[in-house]
Write a protein that holds these residues in place. Structure first.
Motif, PDB file in Angstrom:
ATOM      1  N   ILE A   4       0.922  -1.166   0.036  1.00  0.00           N
ATOM      2  CA  ILE A   4       0.257   0.043   0.274  1.00  0.00           C
ATOM      3  C   ILE A   4       0.814   1.160  -0.052  1.00  0.00           C
ATOM      4  N   LYS A   5       0.605   2.047  -0.974  1.00  0.00           N
ATOM      5  CA  LYS A   5       1.722   3.174  -1.238  1.00  0.00           C
ATOM      6  C   LYS A   5       1.000   4.362  -0.084  1.00  0.00           C
ATOM      7  N   HIS A   6      -0.328   4.551  -0.290  1.00  0.00           N
ATOM      8  CA  HIS A   6      -0.816   5.718   0.638  1.00  0.00           C
ATOM      9  C   HIS A   6      -2.214   5.226   0.781  1.00  0.00           C
ATOM     10  N   ALA A   7      -2.699   5.767   1.907  1.00  0.00           N
ATOM     11  CA  ALA A   7      -4.053   5.585   2.597  1.00  0.00           C
ATOM     12  C   ALA A   7      -4.424   7.116   3.014  1.00  0.00           C
ATOM     13  N   MET A   8      -5.435   7.824   2.286  1.00  0.00           N
ATOM     14  CA  MET A   8      -5.548   9.170   2.643  1.00  0.00           C
ATOM     15  C   MET A   8      -7.041   9.279   2.599  1.00  0.00           C
ATOM     16  N   ARG A   9      -7.409  10.351   3.472  1.00  0.00           N
ATOM     17  CA  ARG A   9      -8.761  10.842   3.408  1.00  0.00           C
ATOM     18  C   ARG A   9      -9.111  11.898   2.254  1.00  0.00           C
ATOM     19  N   GLN A  10     -10.406  11.545   1.572  1.00  0.00           N
ATOM     20  CA  GLN A  10     -10.493  12.125   0.353  1.00  0.00           C
ATOM     21  C   GLN A  10     -11.990  12.442   0.276  1.00  0.00           C
ATOM     22  N   THR A  11     -12.495  13.575   0.015  1.00  0.00           N
ATOM     23  CA  THR A  11     -13.848  13.796  -0.123  1.00  0.00           C
ATOM     24  C   THR A  11     -14.353  13.454  -1.275  1.00  0.00           C
ATOM     25  N   LEU A  12     -15.520  13.412  -1.741  1.00  0.00           N
ATOM     26  CA  LEU A  12     -16.054  13.028  -3.104  1.00  0.00           C
ATOM     27  C   LEU A  12     -15.581  13.892  -4.181  1.00  0.00           C
ATOM     28  N   GLY A  13     -15.594  15.293  -3.586  1.00  0.00           N
ATOM     29  CA  GLY A  13     -14.958  16.391  -4.654  1.00  0.00           C
ATOM     30  C   GLY A  13     -13.711  16.104  -4.958  1.00  0.00           C
ATOM     31  N   GLN A  14     -13.081  15.661  -3.992  1.00  0.00           N
ATOM     32  CA  GLN A  14     -11.454  15.476  -4.515  1.00  0.00           C
ATOM     33  C   GLN A  14     -11.250  14.242  -5.043  1.00  0.00           C
ATOM     34  N   LEU A  15     -12.027  13.359  -5.314  1.00  0.00           N
ATOM     35  CA  LEU A  15     -11.906  12.010  -6.134  1.00  0.00           C
ATOM     36  C   LEU A  15     -12.484  12.569  -7.515  1.00  0.00           C
ATOM     37  N   TYR A 207     -26.339  19.109  -2.496  1.00  0.00           N
ATOM     38  CA  TYR A 207     -25.005  19.063  -3.532  1.00  0.00           C
ATOM     39  C   TYR A 207     -23.862  19.230  -2.387  1.00  0.00           C
ATOM     40  N   GLU A 208     -23.836  20.306  -1.632  1.00  0.00           N
ATOM     41  CA  GLU A 208     -22.745  20.493  -0.688  1.00  0.00           C
ATOM     42  C   GLU A 208     -22.547  19.369   0.104  1.00  0.00           C
ATOM     43  N   CYS A 209     -23.376  18.498   0.714  1.00  0.00           N
ATOM     44  CA  CYS A 209     -23.318  17.275   1.356  1.00  0.00           C
ATOM     45  C   CYS A 209     -22.545  16.385   0.565  1.00  0.00           C
ATOM     46  N   LEU A 210     -22.676  16.236  -0.665  1.00  0.00           N
ATOM     47  CA  LEU A 210     -22.075  15.135  -1.458  1.00  0.00           C
ATOM     48  C   LEU A 210     -20.779  15.518  -1.571  1.00  0.00           C
ATOM     49  N   ILE A 211     -20.443  16.603  -2.231  1.00  0.00           N
ATOM     50  CA  ILE A 211     -19.239  16.906  -2.584  1.00  0.00           C
ATOM     51  C   ILE A 211     -18.229  17.112  -1.441  1.00  0.00           C
ATOM     52  N   GLN A 212     -18.796  17.856  -0.479  1.00  0.00           N
ATOM     53  CA  GLN A 212     -17.748  18.347   0.581  1.00  0.00           C
ATOM     54  C   GLN A 212     -18.126  17.461   1.947  1.00  0.00           C
ATOM     55  N   GLY A 213     -19.063  16.648   2.124  1.00  0.00           N
ATOM     56  CA  GLY A 213     -19.166  15.876   3.291  1.00  0.00           C
ATOM     57  C   GLY A 213     -19.068  14.439   3.130  1.00  0.00           C
ATOM     58  N   LEU A 214     -19.152  13.940   1.754  1.00  0.00           N
ATOM     59  CA  LEU A 214     -18.981  12.446   1.675  1.00  0.00           C
ATOM     60  C   LEU A 214     -17.419  12.224   1.701  1.00  0.00           C
ATOM     61  N   VAL A 215     -17.082  11.314   2.714  1.00  0.00           N
ATOM     62  CA  VAL A 215     -15.523  11.159   2.973  1.00  0.00           C
ATOM     63  C   VAL A 215     -15.210   9.691   2.711  1.00  0.00           C
ATOM     64  N   PHE A 216     -14.380   9.386   1.826  1.00  0.00           N
ATOM     65  CA  PHE A 216     -13.607   7.993   1.743  1.00  0.00           C
ATOM     66  C   PHE A 216     -12.049   7.918   2.173  1.00  0.00           C
ATOM     67  N   VAL A 217     -11.628   6.709   2.252  1.00  0.00           N
ATOM     68  CA  VAL A 217     -10.245   6.639   2.477  1.00  0.00           C
ATOM     69  C   VAL A 217      -9.904   5.891   1.102  1.00  0.00           C
ATOM     70  N   GLU A 218      -9.072   6.757   0.590  1.00  0.00           N
ATOM     71  CA  GLU A 218      -8.443   5.905  -0.664  1.00  0.00           C
ATOM     72  C   GLU A 218      -7.170   5.132  -0.280  1.00  0.00           C
TER      73      GLU A 218
END
Length: 585
Positions: A4-15, A207-218
């Motif tokens: 695993i190279k990296h594991a990072m927090r990403q919002t939907l808008g960052q993905l 829309y704001e909830c989706l783009i900025q509020g949804l968080v993934f770990v990539e």
């Protein structure tokens, strides 16, 4: 162990977005869109709960973790290859597209400008007038063109997608259904607001909830092999991933040549194009494996396939390859489609397949699949009829352990695949069919609470009666015009209710078929009050099987003895419809 190279927090808008590396679902490692209404509804409910909590302003409710995704990041290539997370990112993009389209239809300069910005920032855009379209989420070859046509290729002047691509696969239908589902939900929410400003505020909040509020770990990995290991580990601990998808990923991983990968992809195209539902593909894969290796349960199917094929593929010299397995899988799938769709082209055989379908006797398919590999369908007529007699006598009427029947059928399917002849398999199947005395005794006492089984038994008896009466016309007994009727009613008046009521309502001697619309007002009346519907019926199973015996006119009561007598006569007919082993000796 996976790297695993990296594991990072990403919002939907960052993905997915204009300023981020494009996310591409690779053709050689990912499944098509698979979320049904159930998953889409759950996703929506989670988003709504999150939006409500986020509105409180509490820091703890400012983000919603939606799960990990697995990507492959190659330093020499642009963008990211997505191995796990396609369903969530695709569904999120569909919801953004719904918000975009509703904003456009609102018609104000502000709403249309917002819709255009949404399209350019998080769905697709052109960097220049003559530049090609850049899609921020690129699906695999199975869904790519349809998704672009239906969701991403959106005209900022007309406010609509192209919509010219033909819907070819189950996944395409699911994409359309997800869009319609979200459109209905969002429109319903907006209906309560009195003015456009309120509706714009609500859409902006969503829309704001989706783009900025949804968080993934990539989770970024350097190779597809590392990604596959992480992918399987994650999915083995969460929602089950489709066995079909895992098998495809495994075959792609084991394919060292491009021609082998192409062969696997070609096979998967055939599977996706020829089966109407993903569940059918899952069932086919299990039945294909069972037909060759014997019984294996669905939950352990992938482990069994991976283990067996890993050993085969690693033998030196290699005599079996992913390409060969894919070719065999494709050939078998075409025959399996003929079996489940009753479309072999051999009329008598297809009629028996329709019986299997009516009974839900899927356990018979592995044997027929194995048998059809080296035999014409016409040569298998005796086998399929013997299997039906076995299934009806053992499972439907005999109510014996279905697992025993499955073990037997799966075992001889494996023998067939191993080279056994049709005659020896036929002898084995016939040896399991309960004898006439056992079957007749069981039939005379049988109760059928499953409507599909009751309809099948009554339909076959109707056909037998019509043949004996030399009636040539074919009545549509399988249509909505024909329904199952309990002669002694499900809800009789208390004074004429039989003791052990439930035991008699579903007895075969108490059931019949009637044509025309079901009449609830007549259903629970006494026999004299509804006798005309039996006496005047065009169906012989109602008009010619002594239904009047179910009513004791002297006592003005329903008659248990009448039910028994009618059922005993039906049992004699059943002996001919589903014969014992002597019919094929």
């Amino acid at each position: 162990m996976a790297i695993i190279k990296h594991a990072m927090r990403q919002t939907l808008g960052q993905l997915i977005g204009a300023n981020n590396p494009v996310v591409t679902v690779p053709d050689d490692s990912q499944r098509q869109y698979a979320w049904s209404k159930k998953e889409v509804d759950t996703y929506w409910a989670d988003i709504q709960k999150f939006r409500t909590a986020r509105a409180t302003g509490r820091e703890a409710d400012s983000e919603y973790f939606i799960g990990p995704i697995v990507t492959i990041v190659d330093e020499h290539k642009k963008g990211r290859s997505l191995l796990d997370g396609q369903q969530r990112l695709t569904t999120s993009t569909i919801l953004i597209a719904v918000i975009r389209d509703i904003l456009w239809r609102m018609g104000s300069p502000e709403s249309r400008a917002t819709a255009n910005n949404m399209q350019r920032d998080y769905i697709a855009r052109k960097a220049g007038r003559r530049e090609p379209m850049e899609y921020f989420l690129a699906l695999s070859l199975f869904d790519r063109d349809f998704f672009r046509d239906f969701i991403q290729d959106w005209n900022e002047t007309s406010g609509s997608a192209r919509g010219s691509e033909e819907r070819k696969r189950p996944s395409h239908k699911l994409i359309q259904e997800a869009y319609s589902n979200f459109e209905s939900k969002v429109t319903g929410e907006l209906a309560v607001f009195p003015d456009e400003d309120s509706r714009l505020d609500w859409l902006d909040s969503l829309y704001e909830c989706l783009i900025q509020g949804l968080v993934f770990v990539e989770i970024q990995t350097p190779t597809s092999s590392d990604a596959n290991e992480v992918f399987e580990t994650i999915n083995s601990r969460g929602k089950d991933l489709s066995t079909v998808d895992l098998v495809r990923n495994f075959l792609m991983e084991k394919s060292s040549e491009e021609s082998s990968k192409q062969r696997v992809n070609d096979t998967w195209r055939v599977l996706l194009d020829n089966f109407e539902k993903r569940e059918e593909i899952e069932r086919f894969l299990r039945h294909f494996w069972v037909a060759r290796h014997g019984d294996v349960k669905s939950h352990s199917l992938y482990a069994a396939i991976r283990g067996e094929l890993s050993r085969d593929f690693s033998k030196i010299p290699q005599v079996y390859s992913p390409k060969a397995f894919a070719a065999e899988l494709e050939s078998a799938s075409l025959r399996y489609v003929d079996l489940i769709h009753c479309s072999t082209g051999v009329e008598e055989f297809d009629s028996a397949l329709l019986d299997i379908k009516a009974l839900g006797a899927d356990a018979l398919h592995p044997l027929l699949l194995a048998a059809s590999e080296r035999n014409d369908y016409a040569q298998l007529q005796d086998l399929i009829e013997a299997c039906l007699s076995y299934y009806v006598r053992w499972t439907v009427i005999g109510t014996r352990e279905s697992t025993v029947l499955e073990e037997n059928i799966f075992g001889v399917a494996k023998e067939f695949s191993g080279g056994a002849g049709c005659s020896s398999i036929m002898r084995r199947v016939c040896s399991w069919i309960p004898d006439n005395d056992t079957f007749q005794s069981a039939f005379e006492e049988a109760s059928l609470s499953k409507p599909s089984q009751a309809r099948y038994i009554l339909t076959k008896i109707e056909g037998k009666l019509r043949a004996e009466a030399d009636i040539d016309d074919v009545f549509p007994v399988g249509s909505a015009r024909v329904h199952i009727e309990s002669i002694y009613p499900p809800q009789p008046a208390p004074q004429i209710r039989l003791d052990e009521h439930e035991a008699w309502v579903h007895r075969l001697g108490n059931l019949t078929l009637l044509s025309g619309r079901r009449n609830p007002e007549l259903m629970n009346l006494t026999y004299p009050e509804k006798s005309h519907q039996y006496e005047g019926s065009t169906l012989l199973v109602a008009a010619s099987t002594g239904i009047e015996r179910l009513w004791d006119s002297e006592r003005e009561q329903w008659s248990r003895q009448g039910i028994r007598a009618r059922q005993a006569e039906m049992a004699k007919i059943a002996l001919e419809l589903w014969p014992d082993a002597g019919a094929w000796s």
